[in-house]
Motif scaffolding. Sequence first.
Motif, PDB file in Angstrom:
ATOM      1  N   THR A  13       0.830  -1.222   0.000  1.00 28.63           N
ATOM      2  CA  THR A  13       0.000   0.000   0.000  1.00 28.63           C
ATOM      3  C   THR A  13       0.857   1.261   0.000  1.00 28.63           C
ATOM      4  O   THR A  13       0.381   2.334  -0.345  1.00 28.63           O
ATOM      5  CB  THR A  13      -0.915   0.010   1.241  1.00 28.63           C
ATOM      6  OG1 THR A  13      -0.122  -0.205   2.408  1.00 28.63           O
ATOM      7  CG2 THR A  13      -1.970  -1.074   1.141  1.00 28.63           C
ATOM      8  N   TYR A  14       2.123   1.156   0.401  1.00 30.20           N
ATOM      9  CA  TYR A  14       3.036   2.306   0.432  1.00 30.20           C
ATOM     10  C   TYR A  14       3.623   2.501  -0.967  1.00 30.20           C
ATOM     11  O   TYR A  14       4.059   1.534  -1.608  1.00 30.20           O
ATOM     12  CB  TYR A  14       4.140   2.053   1.446  1.00 30.20           C
ATOM     13  CG  TYR A  14       5.071   3.227   1.673  1.00 30.20           C
ATOM     14  CD1 TYR A  14       4.680   4.309   2.454  1.00 30.20           C
ATOM     15  CD2 TYR A  14       6.336   3.245   1.106  1.00 30.20           C
ATOM     16  CE1 TYR A  14       5.527   5.382   2.667  1.00 30.20           C
ATOM     17  CE2 TYR A  14       7.203   4.312   1.308  1.00 30.20           C
ATOM     18  CZ  TYR A  14       6.789   5.377   2.097  1.00 30.20           C
ATOM     19  OH  TYR A  14       7.641   6.441   2.297  1.00 30.20           O
ATOM     20  N   PRO A  15       3.650   3.712  -1.476  1.00 28.32           N
ATOM     21  CA  PRO A  15       4.147   3.947  -2.835  1.00 28.32           C
ATOM     22  C   PRO A  15       5.558   3.378  -3.035  1.00 28.32           C
ATOM     23  O   PRO A  15       6.462   3.636  -2.232  1.00 28.32           O
ATOM     24  CB  PRO A  15       4.134   5.474  -2.950  1.00 28.32           C
ATOM     25  CG  PRO A  15       3.097   5.928  -1.970  1.00 28.32           C
ATOM     26  CD  PRO A  15       3.163   4.955  -0.836  1.00 28.32           C
ATOM     27  N   GLY A  16       5.719   2.622  -4.092  1.00 32.34           N
ATOM     28  CA  GLY A  16       7.023   2.056  -4.411  1.00 32.34           C
ATOM     29  C   GLY A  16       7.343   0.753  -3.706  1.00 32.34           C
ATOM     30  O   GLY A  16       8.390   0.145  -3.963  1.00 32.34           O
ATOM     31  N   ASP A  17       6.454   0.320  -2.818  1.00 30.44           N
ATOM     32  CA  ASP A  17       6.706  -0.920  -2.077  1.00 30.44           C
ATOM     33  C   ASP A  17       6.177  -2.096  -2.894  1.00 30.44           C
ATOM     34  O   ASP A  17       5.001  -2.465  -2.790  1.00 30.44           O
ATOM     35  CB  ASP A  17       6.022  -0.873  -0.708  1.00 30.44           C
ATOM     36  CG  ASP A  17       6.326  -2.111   0.127  1.00 30.44           C
ATOM     37  OD1 ASP A  17       7.200  -2.901  -0.279  1.00 30.44           O
ATOM     38  OD2 ASP A  17       5.672  -2.293   1.174  1.00 30.44           O
ATOM     39  N   GLU A  18       7.019  -2.654  -3.727  1.00 34.42           N
ATOM     40  CA  GLU A  18       6.624  -3.819  -4.505  1.00 34.42           C
ATOM     41  C   GLU A  18       7.864  -4.645  -4.837  1.00 34.42           C
ATOM     42  O   GLU A  18       8.991  -4.155  -4.801  1.00 34.42           O
ATOM     43  CB  GLU A  18       5.879  -3.427  -5.778  1.00 34.42           C
ATOM     44  CG  GLU A  18       6.707  -2.738  -6.834  1.00 34.42           C
ATOM     45  CD  GLU A  18       5.917  -2.488  -8.110  1.00 34.42           C
ATOM     46  OE1 GLU A  18       4.692  -2.295  -8.027  1.00 34.42           O
ATOM     47  OE2 GLU A  18       6.534  -2.508  -9.193  1.00 34.42           O
ATOM     48  N   PHE A  19       7.616  -5.899  -5.143  1.00 36.67           N
ATOM     49  CA  PHE A  19       8.705  -6.791  -5.541  1.00 36.67           C
ATOM     50  C   PHE A  19       8.137  -7.882  -6.436  1.00 36.67           C
ATOM     51  O   PHE A  19       6.918  -8.096  -6.499  1.00 36.67           O
ATOM     52  CB  PHE A  19       9.429  -7.385  -4.330  1.00 36.67           C
ATOM     53  CG  PHE A  19       8.570  -8.240  -3.443  1.00 36.67           C
ATOM     54  CD1 PHE A  19       8.528  -9.616  -3.602  1.00 36.67           C
ATOM     55  CD2 PHE A  19       7.809  -7.666  -2.428  1.00 36.67           C
ATOM     56  CE1 PHE A  19       7.738 -10.402  -2.771  1.00 36.67           C
ATOM     57  CE2 PHE A  19       7.027  -8.446  -1.589  1.00 36.67           C
ATOM     58  CZ  PHE A  19       6.990  -9.821  -1.759  1.00 36.67           C
ATOM     59  N   VAL A  20       9.029  -8.546  -7.138  1.00 37.30           N
ATOM     60  CA  VAL A  20       8.630  -9.591  -8.091  1.00 37.30           C
ATOM     61  C   VAL A  20       9.243 -10.918  -7.644  1.00 37.30           C
ATOM     62  O   VAL A  20      10.424 -10.975  -7.276  1.00 37.30           O
ATOM     63  CB  VAL A  20       9.107  -9.250  -9.522  1.00 37.30           C
ATOM     64  CG1 VAL A  20       8.765 -10.379 -10.489  1.00 37.30           C
ATOM     65  CG2 VAL A  20       8.482  -7.945  -9.983  1.00 37.30           C
ATOM     66  N   VAL A  21       8.433 -11.951  -7.667  1.00 38.88           N
ATOM     67  CA  VAL A  21       8.937 -13.300  -7.408  1.00 38.88           C
ATOM     68  C   VAL A  21       8.685 -14.145  -8.644  1.00 38.88           C
ATOM     69  O   VAL A  21       7.756 -13.880  -9.419  1.00 38.88           O
ATOM     70  CB  VAL A  21       8.248 -13.955  -6.179  1.00 38.88           C
ATOM     71  CG1 VAL A  21       8.564 -13.200  -4.908  1.00 38.88           C
ATOM     72  CG2 VAL A  21       6.747 -14.081  -6.374  1.00 38.88           C
ATOM     73  N   THR A  22       9.523 -15.139  -8.815  1.00 38.20           N
ATOM     74  CA  THR A  22       9.431 -15.992  -9.999  1.00 38.20           C
ATOM     75  C   THR A  22       9.103 -17.416  -9.588  1.00 38.20           C
ATOM     76  O   THR A  22       9.807 -18.017  -8.755  1.00 38.20           O
ATOM     77  CB  THR A  22      10.749 -15.976 -10.793  1.00 38.20           C
ATOM     78  OG1 THR A  22      11.051 -14.633 -11.166  1.00 38.20           O
ATOM     79  CG2 THR A  22      10.636 -16.839 -12.045  1.00 38.20           C
ATOM     80  N   ILE A  23       8.027 -17.946 -10.162  1.00 37.71           N
ATOM     81  CA  ILE A  23       7.675 -19.349  -9.978  1.00 37.71           C
ATOM     82  C   ILE A  23       8.328 -20.116 -11.117  1.00 37.71           C
ATOM     83  O   ILE A  23       8.053 -19.857 -12.300  1.00 37.71           O
ATOM     84  CB  ILE A  23       6.151 -19.580  -9.993  1.00 37.71           C
ATOM     85  CG1 ILE A  23       5.460 -18.599  -9.034  1.00 37.71           C
ATOM     86  CG2 ILE A  23       5.829 -21.021  -9.631  1.00 37.71           C
ATOM     87  CD1 ILE A  23       5.839 -18.754  -7.598  1.00 37.71           C
ATOM     88  N   LYS A  24       9.210 -21.029 -10.771  1.00 37.48           N
ATOM     89  CA  LYS A  24      10.015 -21.708 -11.780  1.00 37.48           C
ATOM     90  C   LYS A  24       9.198 -22.716 -12.592  1.00 37.48           C
ATOM     91  O   LYS A  24       8.217 -23.277 -12.123  1.00 37.48           O
ATOM     92  CB  LYS A  24      11.192 -22.431 -11.115  1.00 37.48           C
ATOM     93  CG  LYS A  24      12.185 -21.498 -10.449  1.00 37.48           C
ATOM     94  CD  LYS A  24      12.887 -20.609 -11.467  1.00 37.48           C
ATOM     95  CE  LYS A  24      13.965 -19.748 -10.813  1.00 37.48           C
ATOM     96  NZ  LYS A  24      14.640 -18.886 -11.811  1.00 37.48           N
ATOM     97  N   LYS A  25       9.651 -22.920 -13.806  1.00 37.21           N
ATOM     98  CA  LYS A  25       9.043 -23.904 -14.703  1.00 37.21           C
ATOM     99  C   LYS A  25       9.029 -25.286 -14.052  1.00 37.21           C
ATOM    100  O   LYS A  25       9.963 -25.666 -13.341  1.00 37.21           O
ATOM    101  CB  LYS A  25       9.837 -23.940 -16.018  1.00 37.21           C
ATOM    102  CG  LYS A  25       9.337 -24.973 -17.017  1.00 37.21           C
ATOM    103  CD  LYS A  25      10.245 -25.000 -18.249  1.00 37.21           C
ATOM    104  CE  LYS A  25       9.802 -26.113 -19.199  1.00 37.21           C
ATOM    105  NZ  LYS A  25      10.695 -26.207 -20.376  1.00 37.21           N
TER     106      LYS A  25
END
Length: 864
Positions: free
Chosen positions: A633-645
């Motif tokens: 909810t805080y601006p800029g607070d995000e990240f990406v995770v990868t679910i592997k094949k």
Amino acid sequence: MNLKPQPVINKRDNLIIGLFVFIFTITIYYLTMARSLSFWDAGEYITCSSILGVPHPPGNPFYILIGRFFTILGMHIPHAIVINFLSGLFSALAVMFTYFFTVKLVTMWIQEKSAYIAYIAGFIAAMYSAFSFTYWNNAIEAEVYSGLAFIITLIVWLTLIWVERSKGLSHQNILLLIIYIFFLGFGIHQTSLQIAPAVLFIAVYPMLRDLIKTSSFWKRVIMYTVGLIFIYLIFLYFGKLLLIPALPKFMFALAFLGLLIYHLRNGVSTRTWLLALLFVVVALSTHLFLFIRSSHRPFINEGYPHTFDLFSNYILRRQYGVTSMFVRRASFFFQMKEQFLKYFSWQFFNAETISRWLHTPQMLIQLISNLLVTLLGFGGAYYHIKKNKHSFAYFFSFIFMASIAMVFVINLSDAEVRERDYFFTTAYSFWTVWMAIGSIALIDLARKKSKFLAGLLIVIVLLLPVLNLSSQYFIHNRSREYIALDYGQNILNSVEENAIIFTNGDNDTFPVWYAQAVHDPAAKEYIQPSNPYSRDEEGKISKQVTMPTEKTHEMISKAMAFKNEQCKGIRKDISIANLSLLNTPWYIKQLRDNEGIEFNIPDKHIDVCQDNPRSALYPRKIFKDTNLTITGTYPGDEFVVTIKKDAILYTKDLAVIQIIRDNYGKRPIYFAVTTPDPIGFTENLRNEGMVSKLVPTKGKDQFDLERLMTNIDSVYSYRGIMDDTIYKDKNMRRLLNNYGAAFMRTSRFAHRKNDYDNAIKYMEKAIDFIDQKSRFYIGLSQLYAEAAFNSFDMEETEKGFDHLEKAVYYNRSDKNMIQLIYQSALYTNEIERALDLFNKIRAYQDTSEINFYISNLKEQLKDD
């Protein structure tokens, strides 16, 4: 040869001895019982008894109702103490009835002048049974198996009472009482019916003795057996189709009941059969509690059996799948040898304790113990059949159903998640009766030769149960053990307010539920201060702000109102999400509705999550690397995770992803260290001790040093862990490794900063918690060696050699140690201390090399 127990004993004396057995046993149980919860199911049963909750299927409703009644009677006594004492009470009553029914069996062959023999046999059987390994475990913690033991021993005693009084099939009131108790016991544990065929055998035993002489008897037996097996297999097929695991058992029982009604039509009236049916229905009515209470949404509401479908799923244990005794989950030989007989070898004369007393190899003590238990038991069985084959037949039917038949029917797999010795407690308890009869057989044999020898043997056979009790006392004394309570509260106290914690199984969930729901005066509460800034092990500062939305506040307020109404424990602000239960629709809804966890997937997807491939929660395989963006909810607070094949996502994995998506940034999210690596999120977890917080930064083995040190040094309780007078079993030692891992992380950080004092301090503390300590001695030795040379550089010679002595102590066989000692001597000119260290490692190293360096040092000493 008598068909019935005979009135050869003094009833008053028999009652006094029975009461003494009860009082003595319950006293020992009280002295050793846990004062708080234990690991596994105990925390759940205490909590459900305290709040009138619904435990895991099939629910044990009568046990929960009795437990709740006792907590009300207990007034202000902590509920854990009340329910643990209830187990002791049930078990002590069971031991008393073991005494009584053993006496009944023995009176079928002794004379009145030898009545004392029956008392001795009953006393020995009761004492062996009371203080056998598993029986004692069940008596000192909240467990349904104590109630089960009471039900079964009461039924055995009542069966022999009926045998004693009946003529033909008379005194059917006793048989009706037995039927009623059987199905009351079903509400404590469903295996209460394990000895029902034995009771039936005894009831029709006189008829069988006549029928067996007829030419058609064996033909009928074969025909009925084949027919019943055919019915079982047919309905096993339909049971799998209809997802009713118990259907073949019910139809088998119904067919058998039909045969029984037909063959007993002249001895048992229709009225009696109808009364029996009524008693069965009344006894099973305790299960209505589950249906009714579940609809009122208790804090623990497993299975949520508030509708007919969910209720039937719950009672029939459908969530565990369909199993059959004819489809073996492991070979019968494996089940007998690696499970039943292995657990049997644990029961009497604790070899570890006795070997420590006698300074004798444990294997030798175990061999002698096993031989003694085996010879006494089989000797007792042989003496039993020689003295009275009818008494033997009665008891053999009980022990057969509790042992060989139980192993076949319960059909354990070869990959159980824990030891299952408790399933066979009845068999081990029954074996003590033959051990007791074997003991009186020795007395009888000695009595024919000498009164003195007979008296001596009486003393010996009475002292053997005392030896067994003494050897088991230490490992069963839980009176000062708070490890499970601390484990639960330490997980809770690790996190910030209104956090969500993912847990894995029984041992990290039940202690947490208990700590939240039950008032325990030994529990302590601590709320971690919210801090948007955290410093990692490299000193980098990261920012993560939790900003609840209006909806989040509303859901949390609703959840707190729900919990405050029922729960009396600590940290009720925290929501627990158990990974194994996240595979079920009812649990996902409970987290949303009762715990204030946002879960923005429609009910129509949740309800069919295991059945409909179109459901957003239906298990699936990932066919290519897939990125998921998690936004706070805080601006800029995000990240990406990868679910592997090729990753396989089960319902619980998809539910975890959805919970994180819907709640990240609104509530702090943590994973207990006991959880397996969450798919995709491993590198976004920052360890803080017993939990790891979900953070936007990526990294391997991240930890928040400040929070970690605060937790392990100030927040966590470790009561009894370092006290060697408190026994820790294998499961406890395994779980305590998690504390060790936290201290090890702190040591590693201090080492990177060349802070050797703290690196050593935390590593030594870590080793204190770790079970297999020797694995880390080499690392600790190397740390001490580095610290030694660091001290030498700082001209702290005394401290340096103290460290070097520790390095030698922990790793005397390290070849590098020779050079380290020699260089230390040259560097500091402390030759005498170096020579002393060389002498300490001489037995572990190449003496020629050591002698060479010793010679050089001595020459230098002369020159000086």
